[in-house]
Design a protein around this motif. Structure first.
Motif, PDB file in Angstrom:
ATOM      1  N   CYS A 185       3.095   5.091   1.890  1.00 30.42           N
ATOM      2  CA  CYS A 185       2.136   4.662   2.914  1.00 30.42           C
ATOM      3  C   CYS A 185       2.768   3.518   3.717  1.00 30.42           C
ATOM      4  O   CYS A 185       3.324   2.594   3.130  1.00 30.42           O
ATOM      5  CB  CYS A 185       0.841   4.204   2.246  1.00 30.42           C
ATOM      6  SG  CYS A 185      -0.339   3.489   3.408  1.00 30.42           S
ATOM      7  N   PHE A 212       1.410   1.125   5.027  1.00 28.96           N
ATOM      8  CA  PHE A 212       0.686  -0.130   4.798  1.00 28.96           C
ATOM      9  C   PHE A 212       0.758  -0.596   3.340  1.00 28.96           C
ATOM     10  O   PHE A 212       0.747  -1.785   3.065  1.00 28.96           O
ATOM     11  CB  PHE A 212      -0.788   0.039   5.194  1.00 28.96           C
ATOM     12  CG  PHE A 212      -0.953   0.578   6.575  1.00 28.96           C
ATOM     13  CD1 PHE A 212      -0.593  -0.170   7.684  1.00 28.96           C
ATOM     14  CD2 PHE A 212      -1.457   1.857   6.773  1.00 28.96           C
ATOM     15  CE1 PHE A 212      -0.725   0.334   8.958  1.00 28.96           C
ATOM     16  CE2 PHE A 212      -1.598   2.368   8.052  1.00 28.96           C
ATOM     17  CZ  PHE A 212      -1.229   1.610   9.149  1.00 28.96           C
ATOM     18  N   CYS A 213       0.825   0.348   2.392  1.00 31.93           N
ATOM     19  CA  CYS A 213       0.721   0.021   0.968  1.00 31.93           C
ATOM     20  C   CYS A 213       2.015   0.240   0.195  1.00 31.93           C
ATOM     21  O   CYS A 213       2.126  -0.212  -0.944  1.00 31.93           O
ATOM     22  CB  CYS A 213      -0.360   0.871   0.309  1.00 31.93           C
ATOM     23  SG  CYS A 213      -1.944   0.819   1.149  1.00 31.93           S
ATOM     24  N   HIS A 228      -5.616   7.916   2.999  1.00 30.94           N
ATOM     25  CA  HIS A 228      -5.288   7.093   1.835  1.00 30.94           C
ATOM     26  C   HIS A 228      -6.559   6.412   1.315  1.00 30.94           C
ATOM     27  O   HIS A 228      -6.732   5.205   1.428  1.00 30.94           O
ATOM     28  CB  HIS A 228      -4.210   6.061   2.191  1.00 30.94           C
ATOM     29  CG  HIS A 228      -3.611   5.441   0.973  1.00 30.94           C
ATOM     30  ND1 HIS A 228      -2.705   4.414   1.036  1.00 30.94           N
ATOM     31  CD2 HIS A 228      -3.780   5.728  -0.356  1.00 30.94           C
ATOM     32  CE1 HIS A 228      -2.353   4.086  -0.205  1.00 30.94           C
ATOM     33  NE2 HIS A 228      -3.001   4.856  -1.052  1.00 30.94           N
ATOM     34  N   CYS A 269      -5.450   1.822   1.386  1.00 28.21           N
ATOM     35  CA  CYS A 269      -5.856   1.112   2.606  1.00 28.21           C
ATOM     36  C   CYS A 269      -6.887   1.865   3.434  1.00 28.21           C
ATOM     37  O   CYS A 269      -7.363   1.347   4.435  1.00 28.21           O
ATOM     38  CB  CYS A 269      -4.625   0.836   3.448  1.00 28.21           C
ATOM     39  SG  CYS A 269      -3.773   2.347   3.982  1.00 28.21           S
TER      40      CYS A 269
HETATM   41 ZN   LIG Z   1      -2.223   2.887   2.348  1.00 25.21          ZN
END
Ligand SMILES: [Zn+2]
Length: 91
Positions: free
Chosen positions: A5, A7-8, A56, A60
């Motif tokens: 991901c 973001f993660c 997701h 997030c």
């Molecule tokens: Zn994420």
């Protein structure tokens, strides 16, 4: 299969929900019935590289566009999908 991901970081598949082919574009309001029918019911069954929408939900909660080979499950790209996920890129 694991998905990285944006973001993660790298997470296991169970955190994500598959939402299907990312290519079809929703027809505009007032579009012809045939165009709406195609959008709702007709999908390509690609054996190879395709763009897919994933959510997701276990992380997030961003919508992601994943480029994946449907034969090998190799993922070549993951990027925020247009919308809420994309807004987080510069945050
Ligand atoms: Zn994420």
């Amino acid at each position: 299969m694991r998905i990285v991901c944006p973001f993660c970081g790298e997470r296991e598949l169970g955190e994500f929900t598959y939402l299907g082919d990312a290519k079809p574009v929703r027809p505009a309001t007032g579009a012809a019935e045939d165009e709406v029918y195609d959008y709702v019911y007709l999908r390509d069954n690609i054996a190879g590289v395709m763009s897919e929408n994933w959510y997701h939900g276990g992380g997030c909660r961003a919508w992601l566009k994943v480029t994946r080979n449907t034969l090998t499950h190799e993922i070549s790209a993951v990027e925020p999908a247009l919308g809420a996920g994309a807004a987080k890129v510069d945050a």
